[in-house]
Scaffold this motif. Structure first.
Motif, PDB file in Angstrom:
ATOM      1  N   LEU A  69       0.828  -1.206   0.000  1.00 16.93           N
ATOM      2  CA  LEU A  69       0.000   0.000   0.000  1.00 16.93           C
ATOM      3  C   LEU A  69       0.862   1.256   0.000  1.00 16.93           C
ATOM      4  CD1 LEU A  69      -2.820   1.255   0.135  1.00 16.93           C
ATOM      5  CD2 LEU A  69      -2.715   1.078   2.633  1.00 16.93           C
ATOM      6  N   SER A  70       1.906   1.274   0.820  1.00 18.00           N
ATOM      7  CA  SER A  70       2.775   2.456   0.883  1.00 18.00           C
ATOM      8  C   SER A  70       3.531   2.658  -0.436  1.00 18.00           C
ATOM      9  CB  SER A  70       3.766   2.333   2.046  1.00 18.00           C
ATOM     10  OG  SER A  70       4.611   1.205   1.885  1.00 18.00           O
ATOM     11  N   GLN A  71       3.943   1.569  -1.065  1.00 19.44           N
ATOM     12  CA  GLN A  71       4.618   1.668  -2.356  1.00 19.44           C
ATOM     13  C   GLN A  71       3.679   2.217  -3.422  1.00 19.44           C
ATOM     14  OE1 GLN A  71       5.911  -2.434  -2.690  1.00 19.44           O
ATOM     15  NE2 GLN A  71       8.028  -1.918  -2.145  1.00 19.44           N
ATOM     16  N   MET A  72       2.422   1.793  -3.375  1.00 24.25           N
ATOM     17  CA  MET A  72       1.454   2.282  -4.341  1.00 24.25           C
ATOM     18  C   MET A  72       1.156   3.761  -4.116  1.00 24.25           C
ATOM     19  SD  MET A  72      -0.257   1.728  -7.041  1.00 24.25           S
ATOM     20  CE  MET A  72      -0.294  -0.052  -7.286  1.00 24.25           C
ATOM     21  N   ASP A  73       1.070   4.163  -2.859  1.00 17.19           N
ATOM     22  CA  ASP A  73       0.874   5.586  -2.558  1.00 17.19           C
ATOM     23  C   ASP A  73       2.011   6.423  -3.147  1.00 17.19           C
ATOM     24  OD1 ASP A  73      -1.565   5.769  -1.156  1.00 17.19           O
ATOM     25  OD2 ASP A  73      -0.639   5.029   0.686  1.00 17.19           O
ATOM     26  N   SER A  74       3.228   5.952  -2.985  1.00 20.77           N
ATOM     27  CA  SER A  74       4.389   6.659  -3.520  1.00 20.77           C
ATOM     28  C   SER A  74       4.362   6.687  -5.046  1.00 20.77           C
ATOM     29  CB  SER A  74       5.674   5.984  -3.037  1.00 20.77           C
ATOM     30  OG  SER A  74       6.822   6.589  -3.586  1.00 20.77           O
ATOM     31  N   TYR A  75       3.986   5.568  -5.647  1.00 22.00           N
ATOM     32  CA  TYR A  75       3.891   5.455  -7.103  1.00 22.00           C
ATOM     33  C   TYR A  75       2.872   6.444  -7.652  1.00 22.00           C
ATOM     34  CZ  TYR A  75       3.114   3.149 -11.663  1.00 22.00           C
ATOM     35  OH  TYR A  75       2.984   2.867 -13.011  1.00 22.00           O
ATOM     36  N   ILE A  76       1.733   6.566  -6.976  1.00 22.59           N
ATOM     37  CA  ILE A  76       0.672   7.477  -7.417  1.00 22.59           C
ATOM     38  C   ILE A  76       1.117   8.925  -7.302  1.00 22.59           C
ATOM     39  CG2 ILE A  76      -1.651   8.324  -6.847  1.00 22.59           C
ATOM     40  CD1 ILE A  76      -2.325   5.371  -6.153  1.00 22.59           C
ATOM     41  N   ASP A  77       1.857   9.255  -6.262  1.00 19.85           N
ATOM     42  CA  ASP A  77       2.385  10.619  -6.125  1.00 19.85           C
ATOM     43  C   ASP A  77       3.288  10.971  -7.312  1.00 19.85           C
ATOM     44  OD1 ASP A  77       1.046  11.073  -3.754  1.00 19.85           O
ATOM     45  OD2 ASP A  77       2.760  10.520  -2.479  1.00 19.85           O
ATOM     46  N   LYS A  78       4.103  10.029  -7.731  1.00 18.75           N
ATOM     47  CA  LYS A  78       4.981  10.249  -8.879  1.00 18.75           C
ATOM     48  C   LYS A  78       4.160  10.358 -10.167  1.00 18.75           C
ATOM     49  CE  LYS A  78       8.889   7.757  -6.835  1.00 18.75           C
ATOM     50  NZ  LYS A  78       9.750   6.532  -6.916  1.00 18.75           N
ATOM     51  N   TYR A  79       3.130   9.546 -10.252  1.00 17.76           N
ATOM     52  CA  TYR A  79       2.229   9.552 -11.412  1.00 17.76           C
ATOM     53  C   TYR A  79       1.556  10.921 -11.545  1.00 17.76           C
ATOM     54  CZ  TYR A  79      -1.462   7.503 -14.462  1.00 17.76           C
ATOM     55  OH  TYR A  79      -2.316   7.183 -15.495  1.00 17.76           O
ATOM     56  N   ILE A  80       1.046  11.426 -10.441  1.00 20.64           N
ATOM     57  CA  ILE A  80       0.398  12.743 -10.424  1.00 20.64           C
ATOM     58  C   ILE A  80       1.383  13.837 -10.826  1.00 20.64           C
ATOM     59  CG2 ILE A  80      -0.608  14.500  -8.916  1.00 20.64           C
ATOM     60  CD1 ILE A  80      -1.859  12.182  -7.294  1.00 20.64           C
ATOM     61  N   LYS A  81       2.567  13.796 -10.253  1.00 19.05           N
ATOM     62  CA  LYS A  81       3.585  14.813 -10.544  1.00 19.05           C
ATOM     63  C   LYS A  81       3.942  14.825 -12.020  1.00 19.05           C
ATOM     64  CE  LYS A  81       8.200  16.377  -9.145  1.00 19.05           C
ATOM     65  NZ  LYS A  81       9.375  16.093  -8.267  1.00 19.05           N
ATOM     66  N   PHE A  82       4.081  13.639 -12.599  1.00 20.49           N
ATOM     67  CA  PHE A  82       4.427  13.528 -14.022  1.00 20.49           C
ATOM     68  C   PHE A  82       3.324  14.120 -14.897  1.00 20.49           C
ATOM     69  CE2 PHE A  82       4.342  11.155 -18.057  1.00 20.49           C
ATOM     70  CZ  PHE A  82       5.628  11.401 -18.516  1.00 20.49           C
TER      71      PHE A  82
END
Length: 252
Positions: A69-82
């Motif tokens: 879950l924490s890895q996915m949260d981090s992945y989504i933050d990067k996705y949003i930023k991109f």
């Protein structure tokens, strides 16, 4: 109908891909964020932002890639930023229903849309049910159907056809994720679909594709003891699928 080529960064060197693009430039490309920002930017540079779809990478997670879950949260933050940094116009939600549940997917969807400022392309899976599809059609102008690669049974394609038709008459565009049944595409009112079969079948099954009579024809290579030049085969398939793209542009 728009046919997006997926995984254009696979199977060829950058030099060969650039050469192939000069011969027959693809019109529409889908790339997954799972493959990295560089691959996404290279894909978008070929077709431009209007004709580019950014996939979330959920397919990779739903089919084997491990994630917490924490890895996915981090992945989504990067996705949003991109998405914000490069003003990506069309992006898919993180549809990992079978890993974290629909409630969490909806939470992430709302988070992305709030941060980015405009809607994503939500992805319906059969576990969400028909009523959920209807609600998606009321709220969104562009939606997608997922699970078409591995998780739809033969007898369920009639339901898919009816769902797409329902959205069409609601004025909603539908994307078929991984819909590669080129002989049958005209029977569906998809606005767009994507396929990676042109590269996957070349690198794994060593299949050669040809555009003929309005659909893609596939046959196994007769190697006759010779080693296959796989990058060259991938390049050939890209050219043939680009012909199919141009043909399908004229199909509603």
């Amino acid at each position: 109908m728009r046919v997006f080529l997926a995984s254009t960064g696979s199977g060829m060197s950058k030099e060969l891909r650039d050469k192939t693009v000069k011969i027959c430039r693809p019109r529409y490309i889908l790339e997954t964020f799972f493959n990295g920002e560089k691959s996404c930017l290279e894909a978008m540079s070929i077709v431009g932002n209007d004709n580019f779809l950014l996939d979330s990478g959920a397919f990779s997670y739903m089919n084997g890639a491990k994630v917490t879950l924490s890895q996915m949260d981090s992945y989504i933050d990067k996705y949003i930023k991109f998405i914000i940094n490069y003003k990506i116009k069309h992006y898919f939600e993180i549809d990992v229903d079978n890993i974290f549940g629909l409630d969490r997917v909806e939470f992430w969807r709302n988070k992305m849309e709030s941060a980015i400022g405009y809607q994503c392309i939500p992805v319906w899976h059969k576990g969400r049910g028909v009523e959920y599809w209807k609600r998606m059609c009321k709220k969104y102008s562009y939606i997608a159907i997922g699970g078409l690669v591995f998780h739809v049974k033969k007898q369920e394609y009639e339901l898919i056809r009816r769902l797409v038709e329902y959205a069409y008459y609601c004025g909603v565009k539908v994307h078929g994720l991984g819909f590669t049944k080129t002989r049958e595409l005209k029977n569906y009112k998809f606005y767009s679909v994507d396929s990676a079969s042109w590269v996957v079948s070349a690198t794994r099954g060593q299949q050669i594709h040809f555009f003929k009579n309005g659909y893609m024809k596939t046959r196994q290579l007769e190697k006759k003891g010779h080693k296959v030049d796989l990058p060259k085969l991938v390049a050939h398939n890209m050219i043939e699928w680009t012909k199919f793209q141009k043909y399908m542009d004229g199909v509603n």
